[in-house]
Design a protein around this motif. Structure first.
Motif, PDB file in Angstrom:
ATOM      1  N   HIS A  12       0.862  -1.183   0.000  1.00  0.00           N
ATOM      2  CA  HIS A  12       0.000   0.000   0.000  1.00  0.00           C
ATOM      3  C   HIS A  12       0.898   1.233   0.000  1.00  0.00           C
ATOM      4  O   HIS A  12       2.002   1.211   0.559  1.00  0.00           O
ATOM      5  N   PRO A  13       0.486   2.344  -0.640  1.00  0.00           N
ATOM      6  CA  PRO A  13       1.320   3.558  -0.638  1.00  0.00           C
ATOM      7  C   PRO A  13       1.764   4.001   0.753  1.00  0.00           C
ATOM      8  O   PRO A  13       2.879   4.522   0.908  1.00  0.00           O
ATOM      9  N   LEU A  14       0.935   3.795   1.780  1.00  0.00           N
ATOM     10  CA  LEU A  14       1.329   4.142   3.147  1.00  0.00           C
ATOM     11  C   LEU A  14       2.562   3.365   3.579  1.00  0.00           C
ATOM     12  O   LEU A  14       3.472   3.908   4.215  1.00  0.00           O
ATOM     13  N   PHE A  15       2.590   2.076   3.253  1.00  0.00           N
ATOM     14  CA  PHE A  15       3.726   1.237   3.634  1.00  0.00           C
ATOM     15  C   PHE A  15       4.983   1.704   2.900  1.00  0.00           C
ATOM     16  O   PHE A  15       6.070   1.773   3.477  1.00  0.00           O
ATOM     17  N   THR A  16       4.838   2.018   1.622  1.00  0.00           N
ATOM     18  CA  THR A  16       5.977   2.488   0.841  1.00  0.00           C
ATOM     19  C   THR A  16       6.564   3.765   1.433  1.00  0.00           C
ATOM     20  O   THR A  16       7.789   3.913   1.549  1.00  0.00           O
ATOM     21  N   LEU A  17       5.689   4.696   1.855  1.00  0.00           N
ATOM     22  CA  LEU A  17       6.162   5.941   2.468  1.00  0.00           C
ATOM     23  C   LEU A  17       6.899   5.674   3.771  1.00  0.00           C
ATOM     24  O   LEU A  17       7.933   6.296   4.053  1.00  0.00           O
ATOM     25  N   VAL A  18       6.380   4.756   4.580  1.00  0.00           N
ATOM     26  CA  VAL A  18       7.027   4.422   5.852  1.00  0.00           C
ATOM     27  C   VAL A  18       8.408   3.833   5.601  1.00  0.00           C
ATOM     28  O   VAL A  18       9.392   4.190   6.273  1.00  0.00           O
ATOM     29  N   MET A  19       8.527   2.924   4.625  1.00  0.00           N
ATOM     30  CA  MET A  19       9.809   2.309   4.315  1.00  0.00           C
ATOM     31  C   MET A  19      10.813   3.350   3.823  1.00  0.00           C
ATOM     32  O   MET A  19      11.985   3.360   4.251  1.00  0.00           O
ATOM     33  N   LEU A  20      10.402   4.248   2.938  1.00  0.00           N
ATOM     34  CA  LEU A  20      11.297   5.276   2.419  1.00  0.00           C
ATOM     35  C   LEU A  20      11.737   6.234   3.525  1.00  0.00           C
ATOM     36  O   LEU A  20      12.928   6.583   3.624  1.00  0.00           O
ATOM     37  N   PHE A  21      10.799   6.655   4.352  1.00  0.00           N
ATOM     38  CA  PHE A  21      11.112   7.574   5.444  1.00  0.00           C
ATOM     39  C   PHE A  21      12.083   6.924   6.425  1.00  0.00           C
ATOM     40  O   PHE A  21      13.019   7.568   6.911  1.00  0.00           O
ATOM     41  N   SER A  22      11.886   5.633   6.714  1.00  0.00           N
ATOM     42  CA  SER A  22      12.766   4.919   7.639  1.00  0.00           C
ATOM     43  C   SER A  22      14.176   4.795   7.078  1.00  0.00           C
ATOM     44  O   SER A  22      15.170   4.945   7.801  1.00  0.00           O
ATOM     45  N   ALA A  23      14.278   4.520   5.782  1.00  0.00           N
ATOM     46  CA  ALA A  23      15.591   4.406   5.147  1.00  0.00           C
ATOM     47  C   ALA A  23      16.331   5.743   5.183  1.00  0.00           C
ATOM     48  O   ALA A  23      17.540   5.791   5.428  1.00  0.00           O
ATOM     49  N   LEU A  24      15.616   6.848   4.933  1.00  0.00           N
ATOM     50  CA  LEU A  24      16.230   8.170   4.906  1.00  0.00           C
ATOM     51  C   LEU A  24      16.668   8.635   6.290  1.00  0.00           C
ATOM     52  O   LEU A  24      17.600   9.428   6.420  1.00  0.00           O
ATOM     53  N   THR A  25      15.988   8.173   7.331  1.00  0.00           N
ATOM     54  CA  THR A  25      16.285   8.623   8.697  1.00  0.00           C
ATOM     55  C   THR A  25      17.144   7.629   9.471  1.00  0.00           C
ATOM     56  O   THR A  25      17.347   7.792  10.678  1.00  0.00           O
ATOM     57  N   GLY A  26      17.632   6.589   8.799  1.00  0.00           N
ATOM     58  CA  GLY A  26      18.542   5.654   9.456  1.00  0.00           C
ATOM     59  C   GLY A  26      17.867   4.565  10.271  1.00  0.00           C
ATOM     60  O   GLY A  26      18.512   3.972  11.150  1.00  0.00           O
TER      61      GLY A  26
END
Length: 291
Positions: A12-26
């Motif tokens: 789901h787009p929500l999951f994709t956003l969470v994964m990207l945000f987590s990768a960017l913030t370490g």
């Protein structure tokens, strides 16, 4: 998107956003842990559904669980839906027990296993909230189905879910006025509200699917020796209103009364369903079936 054994798996787009945000913030490790837990949760639903012979067309992975797209909801015995709904939260129980064991076996990874247990508890308990499309909402709808009509159980759980979704949004906005805006809670509340508004718009379709499956379901109930449950109506009662009284685990005989209180006709439920599906207008009176 991945297709495996006829089932489409997608984020789901929500999951994709969470994964990207987590990768960017370490926080990639934490995000991968979340993904693994959510995936196991949803595979619990999928395995239970397939084990019961259901066709799982699609699985959508969300940050707090998932949604399995199936055609059987409302057309199979209630206990099957309960098994499928509870199969997801059940996965968190054995994962937590496994983590507790690993804390003893591998104390060097104590911090990670504590995080693993915390996320499992959070996702498991959140999914048990009585809000659709969460597992708790599905369970509540099944329990309602044991003592009220299918249409009423659909309507009641959908409106209860809309109300609770609005409450979650209101709580998040209250946090904004307190300078503590829980953004994740606001996003989840909005997602639940939109999902349930869409479900509300889909009520006629879900009810129509229920009616389409009644012939086969009634045959199975009669083979089990289930006693018929009578429905007493006036002859001018609308067919559409009578159909909304049908319960999933019962089959019905409709007693049609005239103005003097005498039985004018006894109709099996399938005669009403067939008459309705064969083109009777929603406002047609039941008396039109036997006049």
């Amino acid at each position: 998107m991945i297709r495996w054994r006829g089932t489409l798996y997608r984020f789901h787009p929500l999951f994709t956003l969470v994964m990207l945000f987590s990768a960017l913030t370490g926080y990639l490790v934490e995000a991968l842990t979340l993904f693994g837990i959510v995936f196991i949760h949803e595979m619990g639903h999928t395995a239970a559904a397939m084990g019961l012979g259901w066709k799982v067309r699609e699985v959508q992975l969300l940050p707090f669980g998932g949604v399995a797209v199936v055609d059987e909801l409302g057309t199979v015995p209630l206990h099957e839906e309960l098994i499928v709904a509870l199969a997801g939260p059940f996965q968190h129980a054995w994962m937590i027990l496994f983590a507790l064991l690993m804390k003893i076996v591998a104390p060097s990874s104590l911090e990670w296993w504590n995080y693993f247990i915390e996320v499992n508890l959070m996702i498991g308990l959140f999914n048990l909230l009585p809000v659709l499309p969460l597992d708790g909402g599905r369970v509540l709808q099944c329990l309602f189905g044991y003592f009220m009509s299918y249409y009423r159980s659909l309507w009641l759980t959908t409106w209860l879910s809309l109300t609770l979704s609005a409450f979650v949004i209101g709580f998040a906005i209250y946090g904004w006025f307190s300078n503590q805006l829980p953004l994740n809670l606001l996003v989840i509340g909005l997602f639940l509200l939109l999902s349930n508004w869409f479900s509300y718009r889909q009520l006629p379709f879900l009810f129509f699917r229920f009616l389409m499956s009644r012939g086969q379901r009634v045959s199975r109930l009669m083979m089990r020796g289930t006693l018929a449950q009578p429905i007493v109506v006036a002859r001018q009662q609308k067919i559409s209103n009578i159909l909304k009284l049908f319960m999933r685990e019962k089959y019905h005989l409709i007693y049609v009364m005239n103005e003097k209180g005498r039985i004018q006709a006894i109709l099996p439920e399938q005669q009403l369903v067939s008459g309705f599906l064969d083109g009777k207008k929603p406002g047609s009176a039941v008396s039109e079936l036997f006049m």
